[in-house]
Structure formats: structure tokens, C-alpha cells
Design an enzyme around this catalytic site. Structure first.
Site, PDB file in Angstrom:
ATOM      1  CG  HIS A   1     -36.147  -7.037  41.119  1.00  0.00           C
ATOM      2  ND1 HIS A   1     -36.416  -6.544  39.870  1.00  0.00           N
ATOM      3  CD2 HIS A   1     -37.058  -8.030  41.328  1.00  0.00           C
ATOM      4  CE1 HIS A   1     -37.444  -7.194  39.339  1.00  0.00           C
ATOM      5  NE2 HIS A   1     -37.850  -8.091  40.218  1.00  0.00           N
TER       6      HIS A   1
ATOM      7  CE1 TYR B   1     -34.226   1.806  33.846  1.00  0.00           C
ATOM      8  CE2 TYR B   1     -33.539  -0.202  34.972  1.00  0.00           C
ATOM      9  CZ  TYR B   1     -34.256   0.974  34.954  1.00  0.00           C
ATOM     10  OH  TYR B   1     -35.003   1.333  36.052  1.00  0.00           O
TER      11      TYR B   1
ATOM     12  N   PRO C   1     -38.784   8.843  34.253  1.00  0.00           N
ATOM     13  CG  PRO C   1     -40.212   7.558  32.942  1.00  0.00           C
ATOM     14  CD  PRO C   1     -39.693   8.952  33.099  1.00  0.00           C
TER      15      PRO C   1
ATOM     16  CE  LYS D   1     -33.409   6.648  42.363  1.00  0.00           C
ATOM     17  NZ  LYS D   1     -33.449   5.548  43.309  1.00  0.00           N
TER      18      LYS D   1
ATOM     19  CE1 TYR E   1     -32.766   1.501  38.495  1.00  0.00           C
ATOM     20  CE2 TYR E   1     -33.489   0.225  40.383  1.00  0.00           C
ATOM     21  CZ  TYR E   1     -33.665   0.633  39.085  1.00  0.00           C
ATOM     22  OH  TYR E   1     -34.742   0.170  38.360  1.00  0.00           O
TER      23      TYR E   1
END
Length: 388
Positions: free
Chosen positions: A72, A200, A292, A296, A383
Site C-alpha cells: 500500500h 480511516y 490499533p 503499531k 505511519y
């Protein structure tokens, strides 16, 4: 029996550490409380930082990851009127890979079996002795018989509820915890992902996340009260609520189907210091838990393993400097990653008890993120994973 390193806990962190040590000629044994089938049945995270992917390749188990993992190059954040794609590759030159934790564990088992590295399942009543001495050992029961492992070092990879952290005296441990007033209701379904990358979504009704395991298997989450139970939510109610929280264009294309797994997980941030006591070292969830939201958990466990494997290998070459600095080095990264997970959780979840001020701050933060390349770069850097 005697082994140079005794690893408590046979999840991916313990198995990966064992494999890296065996690759370096260091004898390690893994003690796991549950049967192998139980370990492989755990449904866990699947977003791997580039650093973890590189570590798996270093351990010699990157072939299936590279063949079946889904790279991704970004993620979508949809909240407060914005639908924003964070372009990881353009902003950082790095990516993440979606490859389920179950698959990582399966690959680790296969390679440990191939090289004959010992993993003892259904090890009961594990007890650590003399961790603060030069002669530590571990006792446990297996098949109804008492067993003992003498070793040079003990590594606790046995999770938040394991015995390892509690072996460190309360007078030495410093524990820091923040419990969030909600949980995540998650379902696994044999449906196509709603988007090629993770979504998200922040909404006044609560947070939602659309993730995936592969092109035909999706993982979706909803923010729910801590009092909710999986059986309180029918599949139809879940899909209806997910549609409400997604942008209209994604809600229209959402594929639905029967859930094949459903669970509610509470969210907490937790860090225990130090991560070393004598010859006992903690790694992964034994030392820290993150919500979550920032993907991580597994990645932080892997960074602990990276630091600790290097330190133990250097020790067996006569250099103790990395062992001596392990706790400080690991905790520096843990606190930074925990900050990111905490900030993502604060940014995207509904906190109705905190009034309108937080909601307006969230909207301002999203608006700033949408218009600032620097802000997007900071999010992307965290990220994809800070340097190991």
C-alpha cells in the site's frame, strides 16, 4: 535442559526472535502456553511497516510475503468534510504491506520447524527464577511433568497478561496507562475491500475503519461503547452502521456478507518501564500496548525484536553495550509510536463526554492536514514506521 536464551511466549515476536538468534548460531527455546492451532487461529493485525518486512526477509522468510503481500502506497482519511489520501511513497519514499499476522506466524513456524528450533507448546505454570542473577532459569509443566530450562538470558514475549513483566518487582516497574472509553467492534467477512487502501473514517456517530486481508477478505471496525458485546450486533446492524459512517461514495459500493468472525476489543495505551531487569528482557505486548488506530502493535513488537536480537548477538561476540542500552533504545521508539497511536485515536474517534470543543479541534486538525504537505509528511513518516 539448557539453552542460551529462553523465550517466554510463542507469538510472532517470540518466534521471530528465536529465528533471528538461530540464524546467528545462538541456541534459543520458545515456551508457549497455548497449542499451535490456537496460536494460528488468532485474528490480529495485518499492516506491516517496511522495517518489519525487511526484518522478515533478513530472517529468511520473505518469499511468501513478497509473493502474496499487498503493498500500500497510501491510506485514506475521511472526516469532517474531507476525504484525503495520504501518499506514503510520495511523502516518504516508503510503503506498508498488508499481510496478516496469522500468515507471518505460519511462515515463522514453518522455518523454525525446518531448522529444528525448539518450540514447546502447552507449557503450563511458567515461572521465572533468578532473573536478577547470573544464573537464571525457568520452570514449567509439560505433559504433566515438571521441566526446567537453565539459560543465560530470559526474554518475555508473553503479552500483557503474561508472567514475565510481573516477575519484575513492583518497586522497580513504572507503569503508565490510559484506558479509552470505547472499544472496537470488528468483523471479518469474505467480501471485497471497499477501497484498495485502508480507510480511516471519523464521524459524529463514531470512528470506522475499512481494512482487508486480501482481495476477497475484508476486516471492518466500528467504535462502540465498552458495554457492547459481539452478540448485541447482528451482521445487518453492523453493515448499516458502517454505511452511515463512511463517505457516501464508499458507502454506495460497500459489499456486505455474513461475518466469519466478530469480536469487541477495548482500547488502551500502556507502557511499562524498564524493559530490562537483570537478565530478563521484555518485548512486545509484555511491555507496551497501543490502540490499533495507528497499526503499531505488531510493528512495535518487531522493533523490540530487532534491537534485542542485535544486542544478544553482540553479547555473544563479547560486546554488551547494546544489551545495556536495550531498554532505553526500545522505549524511545515505543513512546514515539505510542504518541502517534494516541494522536490518531484522539483525532478520529468520537468523545461525546468531552463536549463540542474537542470536535471542533478535530475538525481544525483535519482541515490543517488537508492543506499542509508538512503535516501529511509527519503523519506518513509515523505511519510507515520510524527508523529502527
Amino acid at each position: 535442559m539448557r539453552h542460551q536464551v529462553c523465550i517466554i511466549g510463542g507469538g510472532p515476536a517470540g518466534l521471530l526472535l528465536s529465528l533471528l538468534l538461530h540464524r546467528a548460531g545462538i541456541d534459543a527455546v520458545v515456551l508457549e502456553r497455548k497449542p499451535r492451532d490456537y496460536v494460528l487461529a488468532r485474528i490480529r493485525a495485518g499492516v506491516l511497516e517496511q522495517g518489519l518486512c525487511d526484518l522478515l526477509r533478513q530472517a529468511g522468510i520473505g518469499a511468501r510475503l513478497d509473493a502474496e503481500g499487498h503493498v500500500h502506497e497510501g491510506t485514506v482519511i475521511a472526516a469532517h468534510g474531507h476525504s484525503l489520501r495520504i501518499d506514503f511513497r510520495a511523502l516518504t519514499g516508503k510503503t506498508v504491506t498488508v499481510y496478516g499476522q496469522t500468515e507471518v506466524t505460519r511462515d515463522l513456524y514453518a522455518e523454525l520447524d525446518r531448522i529444528g528450533a525448539p518450540v514447546i507448546h502447552e507449557a503450563e505454570n511458567v515461572t521465572l527464577h533468578g532473573a536478577d542473577t547470573d544464573a537464571p532459569h525457568v520452570t514449567f509443566a509439560h505433559g504433566g511433568r515438571g521441566q526446567r530450562v537453565d539459560c543465560d538470558h530470559i526474554v518475555g514475549c508473553d503479552g500483557f497478561h503474561g508472567v514475565s513483566r510481573r516477575t519484575i518487582p513492583a518497586s522497580v516497574r513504572r507503569e503508565h496507562e490510559h484506558v479509552y472509553p470505547f472499544g472496537w467492534l470488528g468483523i471479518l467477512s469474505e467480501t471485497a475491500p471497499v477501497h484498495p487502501e485502508l480507510v480511516y473514517a471519523g464521524h459524529a456517530r463514531g470512528f470506522a475503519l475499512c481494512s482487508m486481508r486480501n482481495p476477497h477478505l475484508s476486516r471492518h471496525y466500528l467504535q462502540v461503547p465498552l458495554t457492547d458485546r459481539p452478540e448485541d450486533w447482528s451482521d445487518a446492524a453492523f453493515w448499516d452502521e458502517l454505511r452511515r459512517r463512511l463517505p457516501a461514495d464508499l458507502a454506495e459500493t460497500l459489499q456486505t456478507g455474513p461475518s466469519i468472525e466478530k469480536s469487541v476489543a477495548p482500547l488502551r495505551s500502556f507502557i511499562s518501564e524498564p524493559m530490562r531487569w537483570g537478565r530478563l528482557f521484555l518485548a512486545g505486548d509484555a511491555a507496551h500496548i497501543v490502540p490499533p488506530t495507528g497499526a503499531k502493535g505488531l510493528n512495535l513488537a518487531a522493533s523490540d525484536v530487532a534491537y534485542l536480537s542485535r544486542a544478544l548477538i553482540a553479547h555473544h561476540q563479547g560486546d554488551d553495550s547494546l544489551l545495556d542500552s536495550y531498554s532505553a533504545t526500545a522505549l524511545a521508539r515505543v513512546w514515539k509510536a505510542s504518541r502517534f497511536s494516541w494522536s490518531m485515536t484522539r483525532l478520529l474517534h468520537a468523545f461525546p463526554d468531552e463536549g463540542t470543543f474537542l470536535a471542533r479541534m478535530q475538525a481544525a486538525e483535519i482541515d490543517w492536514l488537508a492543506g499542509s504537505r508538512a503535516a501529511q509528511t509527519a503523519l506518513a513518516e509515523n505511519y510507515v514506521g520510524l527508523p529502527l
